[in-house]
Write a protein that holds these residues in place. Structure first.
Motif, PDB file in Angstrom:
ATOM      1  N   GLU A   1       0.756  -1.200   0.008  1.00 33.34           N
ATOM      2  CA  GLU A   1       0.104  -0.016   0.040  1.00 33.34           C
ATOM      3  C   GLU A   1       0.868   1.319  -0.033  1.00 33.34           C
ATOM      4  O   GLU A   1       2.064   1.256   0.796  1.00 33.34           O
ATOM      5  N   PRO A   2       0.382   2.218  -0.703  1.00 31.59           N
ATOM      6  CA  PRO A   2       1.203   3.450  -0.818  1.00 31.59           C
ATOM      7  C   PRO A   2       1.176   4.459   0.490  1.00 31.59           C
ATOM      8  O   PRO A   2       0.002   4.604   1.216  1.00 31.59           O
ATOM      9  N   LEU A   3       2.229   5.017   0.628  1.00 35.12           N
ATOM     10  CA  LEU A   3       2.383   6.410   1.514  1.00 35.12           C
ATOM     11  C   LEU A   3       2.174   7.439   0.762  1.00 35.12           C
ATOM     12  O   LEU A   3       2.599   7.357  -0.441  1.00 35.12           O
ATOM     13  N   ASP A   4       1.855   8.814   1.222  1.00 30.46           N
ATOM     14  CA  ASP A   4       1.948   9.867   0.415  1.00 30.46           C
ATOM     15  C   ASP A   4       3.395  10.545   0.239  1.00 30.46           C
ATOM     16  O   ASP A   4       4.149  10.935   1.172  1.00 30.46           O
ATOM     17  N   ALA A   5       4.224  10.332  -1.051  1.00 25.44           N
ATOM     18  CA  ALA A   5       5.166  10.465  -1.219  1.00 25.44           C
ATOM     19  C   ALA A   5       5.484  12.126  -1.285  1.00 25.44           C
ATOM     20  O   ALA A   5       6.684  12.328  -1.210  1.00 25.44           O
ATOM     21  N   ARG A   6       4.497  12.812  -1.551  1.00 21.36           N
ATOM     22  CA  ARG A   6       4.476  14.145  -1.305  1.00 21.36           C
ATOM     23  C   ARG A   6       4.751  14.891  -0.139  1.00 21.36           C
ATOM     24  O   ARG A   6       5.498  15.858  -0.234  1.00 21.36           O
ATOM     25  N   SER A   7       4.639  14.007   0.846  1.00 20.75           N
ATOM     26  CA  SER A   7       4.721  14.590   2.269  1.00 20.75           C
ATOM     27  C   SER A   7       5.940  13.839   2.737  1.00 20.75           C
ATOM     28  O   SER A   7       6.344  14.144   3.948  1.00 20.75           O
ATOM     29  N   TYR A   8       6.643  13.278   2.212  1.00 23.89           N
ATOM     30  CA  TYR A   8       7.879  12.532   2.599  1.00 23.89           C
ATOM     31  C   TYR A   8       9.100  13.636   2.660  1.00 23.89           C
ATOM     32  O   TYR A   8       9.022  14.646   1.920  1.00 23.89           O
ATOM     33  N   PRO A   9       9.626  13.595   3.690  1.00 21.41           N
ATOM     34  CA  PRO A   9      10.567  14.771   4.278  1.00 21.41           C
ATOM     35  C   PRO A   9      11.790  14.799   3.232  1.00 21.41           C
ATOM     36  O   PRO A   9      12.050  13.776   2.546  1.00 21.41           O
ATOM     37  N   SER A  10      12.101  16.029   2.864  1.00 18.04           N
ATOM     38  CA  SER A  10      13.067  16.305   1.846  1.00 18.04           C
ATOM     39  C   SER A  10      14.365  15.637   2.213  1.00 18.04           C
ATOM     40  O   SER A  10      14.838  15.602   3.324  1.00 18.04           O
ATOM     41  N   LEU A  11      15.112  15.296   1.269  1.00 13.99           N
ATOM     42  CA  LEU A  11      16.620  14.547   1.370  1.00 13.99           C
ATOM     43  C   LEU A  11      17.444  15.443   1.392  1.00 13.99           C
ATOM     44  O   LEU A  11      17.986  16.046   0.262  1.00 13.99           O
ATOM     45  N   PRO A  12      18.585  15.837   2.565  1.00 14.00           N
ATOM     46  CA  PRO A  12      19.481  16.780   2.224  1.00 14.00           C
ATOM     47  C   PRO A  12      20.538  16.194   1.467  1.00 14.00           C
ATOM     48  O   PRO A  12      20.893  14.939   1.592  1.00 14.00           O
ATOM     49  N   SER A  13      21.300  16.956   0.870  1.00 14.35           N
ATOM     50  CA  SER A  13      22.436  16.537  -0.053  1.00 14.35           C
ATOM     51  C   SER A  13      23.757  16.311   0.899  1.00 14.35           C
ATOM     52  O   SER A  13      23.757  16.766   2.069  1.00 14.35           O
ATOM     53  N   MET A  14      24.717  15.668   0.289  1.00 13.62           N
ATOM     54  CA  MET A  14      25.879  15.483   1.116  1.00 13.62           C
ATOM     55  C   MET A  14      26.674  16.685   1.273  1.00 13.62           C
ATOM     56  O   MET A  14      26.879  17.469   0.378  1.00 13.62           O
ATOM     57  N   PRO A  15      27.001  17.191   2.563  1.00 13.28           N
ATOM     58  CA  PRO A  15      27.776  18.337   2.594  1.00 13.28           C
ATOM     59  C   PRO A  15      29.102  18.223   2.160  1.00 13.28           C
ATOM     60  O   PRO A  15      29.516  17.182   1.548  1.00 13.28           O
ATOM     61  N   PRO A  16      29.791  19.302   2.163  1.00 14.42           N
ATOM     62  CA  PRO A  16      31.116  19.355   1.672  1.00 14.42           C
ATOM     63  C   PRO A  16      31.941  18.343   2.060  1.00 14.42           C
ATOM     64  O   PRO A  16      31.944  18.272   3.317  1.00 14.42           O
TER      65      PRO A  16
ATOM     66  N   GLN B   1      34.257   8.549   2.719  1.00 13.61           N
ATOM     67  CA  GLN B   1      34.352   9.874   2.553  1.00 13.61           C
ATOM     68  C   GLN B   1      33.436  10.692   3.656  1.00 13.61           C
ATOM     69  O   GLN B   1      32.427  10.097   3.967  1.00 13.61           O
ATOM     70  N   LEU B   2      34.042  11.473   4.357  1.00 17.04           N
ATOM     71  CA  LEU B   2      33.349  12.161   5.470  1.00 17.04           C
ATOM     72  C   LEU B   2      33.239  13.473   5.133  1.00 17.04           C
ATOM     73  O   LEU B   2      34.124  14.388   4.847  1.00 17.04           O
ATOM     74  N   SER B   3      32.164  13.926   5.872  1.00 19.56           N
ATOM     75  CA  SER B   3      31.645  15.552   5.887  1.00 19.56           C
ATOM     76  C   SER B   3      31.599  15.913   7.278  1.00 19.56           C
ATOM     77  O   SER B   3      30.424  15.412   7.907  1.00 19.56           O
ATOM     78  N   LEU B   4      32.247  16.578   7.953  1.00 18.90           N
ATOM     79  CA  LEU B   4      32.057  17.100   9.376  1.00 18.90           C
ATOM     80  C   LEU B   4      31.697  18.578   9.247  1.00 18.90           C
ATOM     81  O   LEU B   4      33.046  19.520   9.311  1.00 18.90           O
ATOM     82  N   THR B   5      30.703  19.012   9.294  1.00 29.42           N
ATOM     83  CA  THR B   5      30.439  20.567   9.144  1.00 29.42           C
ATOM     84  C   THR B   5      29.810  20.873  10.287  1.00 29.42           C
ATOM     85  O   THR B   5      29.476  20.377  11.262  1.00 29.42           O
ATOM     86  N   SER B   6      29.473  22.269  10.507  1.00 30.46           N
ATOM     87  CA  SER B   6      29.098  22.919  11.734  1.00 30.46           C
ATOM     88  C   SER B   6      27.644  22.525  11.753  1.00 30.46           C
ATOM     89  O   SER B   6      27.053  22.577  13.135  1.00 30.46           O
ATOM     90  N   GLY B   7      26.827  21.899  10.897  1.00 30.15           N
ATOM     91  CA  GLY B   7      25.480  21.720  11.182  1.00 30.15           C
ATOM     92  C   GLY B   7      25.236  20.094  10.797  1.00 30.15           C
ATOM     93  O   GLY B   7      24.122  19.608  11.278  1.00 30.15           O
ATOM     94  N   LEU B   8      25.799  19.524  10.069  1.00 26.63           N
ATOM     95  CA  LEU B   8      25.523  18.256   9.512  1.00 26.63           C
ATOM     96  C   LEU B   8      26.721  17.326   9.389  1.00 26.63           C
ATOM     97  O   LEU B   8      27.973  17.939   9.063  1.00 26.63           O
ATOM     98  N   ALA B   9      26.733  16.226   9.508  1.00 30.33           N
ATOM     99  CA  ALA B   9      27.937  15.308   9.054  1.00 30.33           C
ATOM    100  C   ALA B   9      27.275  14.368   7.955  1.00 30.33           C
ATOM    101  O   ALA B   9      26.190  13.873   8.033  1.00 30.33           O
ATOM    102  N   GLY B  10      28.322  13.749   7.164  1.00 33.12           N
ATOM    103  CA  GLY B  10      27.986  13.157   5.850  1.00 33.12           C
ATOM    104  C   GLY B  10      28.824  11.910   5.764  1.00 33.12           C
ATOM    105  O   GLY B  10      30.112  12.192   6.102  1.00 33.12           O
ATOM    106  N   ILE B  11      28.338  10.742   5.611  1.00 33.03           N
ATOM    107  CA  ILE B  11      29.142   9.558   5.457  1.00 33.03           C
ATOM    108  C   ILE B  11      28.882   8.727   3.897  1.00 33.03           C
ATOM    109  O   ILE B  11      27.711   8.470   3.962  1.00 33.03           O
ATOM    110  N   GLN B  12      29.728   8.803   3.309  1.00 32.63           N
ATOM    111  CA  GLN B  12      29.410   8.205   1.883  1.00 32.63           C
ATOM    112  C   GLN B  12      30.507   7.111   1.593  1.00 32.63           C
ATOM    113  O   GLN B  12      31.646   7.256   1.866  1.00 32.63           O
TER     114      GLN B  12
END
Length: 371
Positions: A107-122, A213-224
């Motif tokens: 069964e579907p859920l509302d894809a339009r209300s799905y939270p936005s996906l932040p991009s990988m920080p620098p 690959q790691l992003s350690l910024t002042s607001g977000l952390a990214g791991i790729q």
């Protein structure tokens, strides 16, 4: 949405995403994954207020599309399917999955209300995948996300030091494991406190990657790692204890022995314990006796060879699981540096490289203290 892809790749991707999904939530979208079919393949993603994770797998996409469905059920179904090609189709009524003679409708859920996906920080830098996985595993036993008064204890701190080194640290106020690994810095990096549970789950699959690959910024952390990306909000590092300052700089005695022999001895004697009872280490210059401290129901001793320097005898007690956790990352002989039976000790390898060490609080023996 209409596409075809291999069961093994999609099942592996869905399992990894499912690691990030809580078992219960008030909002249905918090338990859902987002499937996005595009020209590069199929991206399976999860997002909540704390962490976002996504992975892209190869697929033959006939019609692109975007649909949201229950994440854990999707993962469980894929894991139970035979290794055959899977056809996925999606419309307003939900997502249909066909694999050989198996058909499922989700069964579907509302894809339009799905939270936005932040991009990988620098990008801040990169580390070998095996070293990253080992570093996280070395400290993960010490984070504690059940202390409501100090939520920062549920985090693992990652901090660049000396330009080309990366330090991982966690603490529950009774122990402080630290692991330091080399890394290749390529941009701005700040000390970051990441949710321990999420980071430990991510690291479990990072060991097989050539590079993280790691992003350690002042607001977000990214791991790729390859096609797998996790972006996490940082915890409040200002309330995290300055636990690395607690390490003593001088010691009066040092106990060294074979790590594996000590681990096995502790495991045997732990069979005698009930509840919060402690393991006691009684050292002489050439022998270490491991025994249950003040156990009236059963007794036992395990003896191993050791070296004790700085004292003729030394008795000290620990929580057995805490001691085993501190010993687990040590390869080869272990050194336990001590001052008094009630002051913190430092557990570390004897090779002196300093990549791993753990501060551990002993358990106070009331009878000896009274004496």
């Amino acid at each position: 949405m209409k596409l075809q892809l291999e069961q093994a790749e999609l099942a592996d991707a869905a399992r990894w995403i499912a690691r990030h999904i809580p078992h219960k939530a008030a909002e249905p979208t918090t338990l859902a994954v987002l499937l996005t079919a595009h020209e590069d393949g199929l991206t399976v993603a999860y997002s909540d207020t704390e962490i976002t994770a996504s992975v892209t797998v190869d697929a033959h996409v006939v019609t692109p599309g975007r649909h949201s469905i229950g994440g854990r059920m999707f993962s469980d179904i894929l894991s139970a399917l035979p290794p055959v090609a899977i056809d996925l189709t999606g419309d307003d009524n939900g997502v249909d999955l066909t694999a050989g003679t198996n058909d499922f409708h989700l069964e579907p859920l509302d894809a339009r209300s799905y939270p936005s996906l932040p991009s990988m920080p620098p990008l801040s830098g990169s580390v070998p995948g095996d070293l990253f996985a080992t570093a996280v595993a070395s400290v993960a036993s010490a984070y504690n996300d059940t202390v409501e008064a100090v939520p920062s204890l549920g985090g693992i701190r990652i901090m660049p030091i000396e330009g080309d080194r990366l330090q991982f640290l966690a603490t529950d106020r009774y122990r402080v494991p630290i692991r330091t690994i080399p890394w290749m810095s390529s941009g701005e990096a700040v000390p970051a406190l990441l949710p321990g549970r999420a980071l430990a789950d991510i690291a479990k699959t990072a060991g097989g990657a050539h590079e993280v690959q790691l992003s350690l910024t002042s607001g977000l952390a990214g791991i790729q790692t390859g096609e797998r990306t996790s972006v996490s909000r940082l915890m409040d590092i200002t309330s995290f204890p300055a636990a690395d300052r607690l390490f003593p700089k001088e010691f009066v005695a040092t106990l060294t022995c074979d790590t594996e022999e000590l681990v096995e001895a502790v495991k045997r004697i732990r069979l005698l314990l009930e509840g919060a009872q402690a393991i006691e280490l009684c050292a002489t210059p050439d022998q270490l006796t491991v025994q249950a401290m003040r156990n009236v129901k059963a007794t036992g001793k395990a003896r191993i060879a050791c070296q004790l320097e700085g004292a003729d005898t030394f008795d000290i007690a620990f929580d057995p699981q805490f001691l085993l956790d501190a010993l687990q990352p040590v390869e080869g002989p272990v050194a336990i540096d001590m001052n008094t039976p009630i002051k913190p000790v430092v557990v570390c390898p004897t090779d002196g490289e300093g990549d791993y060490r753990c501060l551990l609080m002993p358990i106070r023996d009331p009878e000896k203290a009274a004496g």
